[in-house]
Design a protein around this motif. Structure first.
Motif, PDB file in Angstrom:
ATOM      1  N   ASP A 122       0.557  -1.073  -0.465  1.00  0.00           N
ATOM      2  CA  ASP A 122       0.072   0.340   0.461  1.00  0.00           C
ATOM      3  C   ASP A 122       0.887   1.417   0.187  1.00  0.00           C
ATOM      4  O   ASP A 122       0.375   2.769  -0.091  1.00  0.00           O
ATOM      5  N   SER A 123       1.714   0.823   0.631  1.00  0.00           N
ATOM      6  CA  SER A 123       2.857   2.487   0.444  1.00  0.00           C
ATOM      7  C   SER A 123       4.008   1.489   0.287  1.00  0.00           C
ATOM      8  O   SER A 123       4.885   1.512   0.119  1.00  0.00           O
ATOM      9  N   ASP A 124       5.379   3.209  -0.584  1.00  0.00           N
ATOM     10  CA  ASP A 124       6.583   2.973  -1.225  1.00  0.00           C
ATOM     11  C   ASP A 124       7.716   2.481   0.276  1.00  0.00           C
ATOM     12  O   ASP A 124       8.811   1.931   0.105  1.00  0.00           O
ATOM     13  N   VAL A 125       7.435   3.031   1.412  1.00  0.00           N
ATOM     14  CA  VAL A 125       7.408   3.773   2.351  1.00  0.00           C
ATOM     15  C   VAL A 125       7.882   2.316   3.180  1.00  0.00           C
ATOM     16  O   VAL A 125       9.265   1.828   3.160  1.00  0.00           O
ATOM     17  N   THR A 126       6.852   1.290   3.289  1.00  0.00           N
ATOM     18  CA  THR A 126       6.642  -0.308   2.988  1.00  0.00           C
ATOM     19  C   THR A 126       7.656  -0.831   2.602  1.00  0.00           C
ATOM     20  O   THR A 126       8.859  -2.179   2.601  1.00  0.00           O
ATOM     21  N   ALA A 127       7.531  -0.699   1.344  1.00  0.00           N
ATOM     22  CA  ALA A 127       8.115  -1.648   0.504  1.00  0.00           C
ATOM     23  C   ALA A 127       9.420  -1.062   0.583  1.00  0.00           C
ATOM     24  O   ALA A 127      10.840  -2.344   0.547  1.00  0.00           O
ATOM     25  N   LEU A 128      10.027  -0.135   0.267  1.00  0.00           N
ATOM     26  CA  LEU A 128      11.941   0.293   0.541  1.00  0.00           C
ATOM     27  C   LEU A 128      12.286  -0.052   1.852  1.00  0.00           C
ATOM     28  O   LEU A 128      12.864  -1.047   1.675  1.00  0.00           O
ATOM     29  N   GLN A 129      11.432   0.093   3.115  1.00  0.00           N
ATOM     30  CA  GLN A 129      11.918  -0.760   3.939  1.00  0.00           C
ATOM     31  C   GLN A 129      12.318  -2.546   4.529  1.00  0.00           C
ATOM     32  O   GLN A 129      13.088  -2.963   4.969  1.00  0.00           O
ATOM     33  N   ASP A 130      11.235  -2.725   3.429  1.00  0.00           N
ATOM     34  CA  ASP A 130      10.958  -4.111   3.915  1.00  0.00           C
ATOM     35  C   ASP A 130      12.876  -4.332   2.639  1.00  0.00           C
ATOM     36  O   ASP A 130      13.555  -5.943   2.705  1.00  0.00           O
ATOM     37  N   LEU A 131      13.633  -3.904   1.785  1.00  0.00           N
ATOM     38  CA  LEU A 131      15.044  -4.055   0.936  1.00  0.00           C
ATOM     39  C   LEU A 131      15.646  -4.776   2.450  1.00  0.00           C
ATOM     40  O   LEU A 131      16.663  -5.502   1.982  1.00  0.00           O
ATOM     41  N   LEU A 132      15.166  -4.053   3.908  1.00  0.00           N
ATOM     42  CA  LEU A 132      16.455  -4.025   4.341  1.00  0.00           C
ATOM     43  C   LEU A 132      16.001  -5.897   5.516  1.00  0.00           C
ATOM     44  O   LEU A 132      16.692  -5.681   6.113  1.00  0.00           O
ATOM     45  N   VAL A 133      15.427  -6.123   5.065  1.00  0.00           N
ATOM     46  CA  VAL A 133      15.062  -7.594   6.009  1.00  0.00           C
ATOM     47  C   VAL A 133      15.572  -8.834   4.484  1.00  0.00           C
ATOM     48  O   VAL A 133      14.868  -8.615   3.245  1.00  0.00           O
ATOM     49  N   LYS A 134      16.096  -9.315   5.200  1.00  0.00           N
ATOM     50  CA  LYS A 134      16.686 -10.656   4.605  1.00  0.00           C
ATOM     51  C   LYS A 134      16.094 -11.676   3.658  1.00  0.00           C
ATOM     52  O   LYS A 134      15.319 -11.953   5.286  1.00  0.00           O
ATOM     53  N   GLY A 135      15.972 -11.337   2.488  1.00  0.00           N
ATOM     54  CA  GLY A 135      15.611 -12.320   2.197  1.00  0.00           C
ATOM     55  C   GLY A 135      13.859 -12.133   1.751  1.00  0.00           C
ATOM     56  O   GLY A 135      13.124 -12.856   1.202  1.00  0.00           O
ATOM     57  N   ARG A 136      13.501 -10.800   1.928  1.00  0.00           N
ATOM     58  CA  ARG A 136      12.372 -10.789   1.699  1.00  0.00           C
ATOM     59  C   ARG A 136      11.834 -10.189  -0.098  1.00  0.00           C
ATOM     60  O   ARG A 136      11.348  -9.989  -0.110  1.00  0.00           O
ATOM     61  N   LEU A 137      12.365  -9.163  -0.367  1.00  0.00           N
ATOM     62  CA  LEU A 137      12.622  -8.441  -1.609  1.00  0.00           C
ATOM     63  C   LEU A 137      14.120  -8.299  -2.306  1.00  0.00           C
ATOM     64  O   LEU A 137      14.667  -8.323  -1.173  1.00  0.00           O
ATOM     65  N   ASP A 138      14.446  -8.214  -3.890  1.00  0.00           N
ATOM     66  CA  ASP A 138      15.409  -7.875  -4.394  1.00  0.00           C
ATOM     67  C   ASP A 138      15.674  -6.420  -4.340  1.00  0.00           C
ATOM     68  O   ASP A 138      16.637  -6.078  -4.573  1.00  0.00           O
ATOM     69  N   ALA A 139      14.798  -6.239  -5.357  1.00  0.00           N
ATOM     70  CA  ALA A 139      14.539  -5.218  -5.267  1.00  0.00           C
ATOM     71  C   ALA A 139      13.245  -4.197  -5.361  1.00  0.00           C
ATOM     72  O   ALA A 139      12.152  -4.951  -4.990  1.00  0.00           O
ATOM     73  N   VAL A 140      13.350  -2.698  -5.029  1.00  0.00           N
ATOM     74  CA  VAL A 140      11.709  -1.971  -5.569  1.00  0.00           C
ATOM     75  C   VAL A 140      11.634  -1.473  -6.530  1.00  0.00           C
ATOM     76  O   VAL A 140      12.833  -0.406  -6.657  1.00  0.00           O
ATOM     77  N   ILE A 141      11.169  -1.157  -7.284  1.00  0.00           N
ATOM     78  CA  ILE A 141      11.177  -0.081  -8.732  1.00  0.00           C
ATOM     79  C   ILE A 141       9.425   0.742  -7.551  1.00  0.00           C
ATOM     80  O   ILE A 141       8.551   0.600  -7.962  1.00  0.00           O
ATOM     81  N   THR A 142       9.888   2.499  -7.983  1.00  0.00           N
ATOM     82  CA  THR A 142       9.559   3.126  -7.105  1.00  0.00           C
ATOM     83  C   THR A 142       9.962   4.355  -8.260  1.00  0.00           C
ATOM     84  O   THR A 142      10.584   4.518  -9.086  1.00  0.00           O
ATOM     85  N   ASP A 143       9.081   5.887  -7.772  1.00  0.00           N
ATOM     86  CA  ASP A 143       9.794   6.703  -8.301  1.00  0.00           C
ATOM     87  C   ASP A 143      11.230   7.068  -7.842  1.00  0.00           C
ATOM     88  O   ASP A 143      11.657   7.078  -6.770  1.00  0.00           O
TER      89      ASP A 143
END
Length: 265
Positions: free
Chosen positions: A174-195
């Motif tokens: 729902d939020s770019d902020v949450t997605a970007l923060q999840d980059l720091l959680v190991k194994g959760r995301l490889d990348a985020v595409i945002t503005d």
């Protein structure tokens, strides 16, 4: 005698009712006059997700950000009262077309698909779709490395459709902020595409340990969405937008948030 008194009282009552009716008619006429003032004044209600810093977000329970200040400046230029509200991004166009607000000022990219549902003003800024990864991620160093990766994006955004071109593992937020923060959680995301501007704000203002990868994938032009049938408001907003660009108001707001004029003019 009793009959005379009853008749007199009935007469007085009828006179009171008639007087009230006359007053009510006068009040209704005044109300009608006040609403027929040529469309000036009133509220300009504009919506965003409220989850997209630095463009629109909550600070001490108050909506703030670039989009909010642009919307406020437009309202004032049109002689209206600014009324910013929030709505979930995935239903924001449907809510606009259901008359819940007058416009969407929420960094919405102009696309052919959206143009089938709403009208857009002239673009009010342009920015790029940027890939971000954790600062210590050395596996994704170019756009080509996105193939098969786990990519985080905001739901119902143009970034979601773009991510699907690279992988089946698209995780929505729902939020770019949450997605970007999840980059720091190991194994959760490889990348985020945002503005690009959103990601850089997270790095510079929030000290988030992420970095951008490569150049922007593509550029988006952002517009203010207005109902198809509300062509009068579309013209008024376009005129106001041009005015705040010419008189320096836009540049002042842009400098405040980005240190530069992002209008592209």
């Amino acid at each position: 005698m009793r009959k005379f008194l009853l008749t007199t009282l009935l007469g007085i009552l009828l006179l009171i009712v008639a007087a009230c009716g006359a007053d009510g008619g006068d009040s209704e006429e005044v109300a009608g006059d006040s609403s027929g003032d040529g469309g000036d004044g009133g509220d300009f209600t504009f919506a965003s997700s409220g989850l997209y810093p630095p463009f629109n977000y909550s600070d001490n329970d108050k909506l703030v950000g670039f989009d909010i200040e642009i919307g406020t400046a437009l309202a004032e230029e049109m002689g209206m009262n600014p009324d910013p509200v929030t709505n979930p991004w995935q239903t924001i166009i449907a809510a606009l077309n259901s008359d819940k607000f007058d416009a969407i000022i929420g960094s919405m990219a102009i696309t052919d698909e959206r143009l089938e549902e709403v009208n857009f003003t002239e673009p009010y800024y342009e920015s790029g779709a940027q890939v971000f990864v954790a600062e210590d991620n050395n596996d994704v160093t170019s756009i080509d490395d996105l193939n098969g990766a786990k990519i985080g994006v905001v739901v119902s955004s143009t970034f979601e459709e773009n991510a699907k071109e690279y992988t089946d593992e698209v995780i929505t937020y729902d939020s770019d902020v949450t997605a970007l923060q999840d980059l720091l959680v190991k194994g959760r995301l490889d990348a985020v595409i945002t503005d690009q501007l959103v990601g850089m704000y997270a790095i510079n203002e929030n000290n988030l340990a992420i970095k951008q990868v490569d150049e922007p994938i593509y550029l988006d032009q952002m517009g203010i969405a207005i109902k198809k049938e509300d062509e009068e408001l579309l013209d008024k907003v376009n005129e106001a937008l041009q005015t705040i660009k010419e008189n320096g108001t836009y540049a002042e707001i842009s400098e405040k948030y980005f240190g530069a004029d992002i209008s592209g003019e």
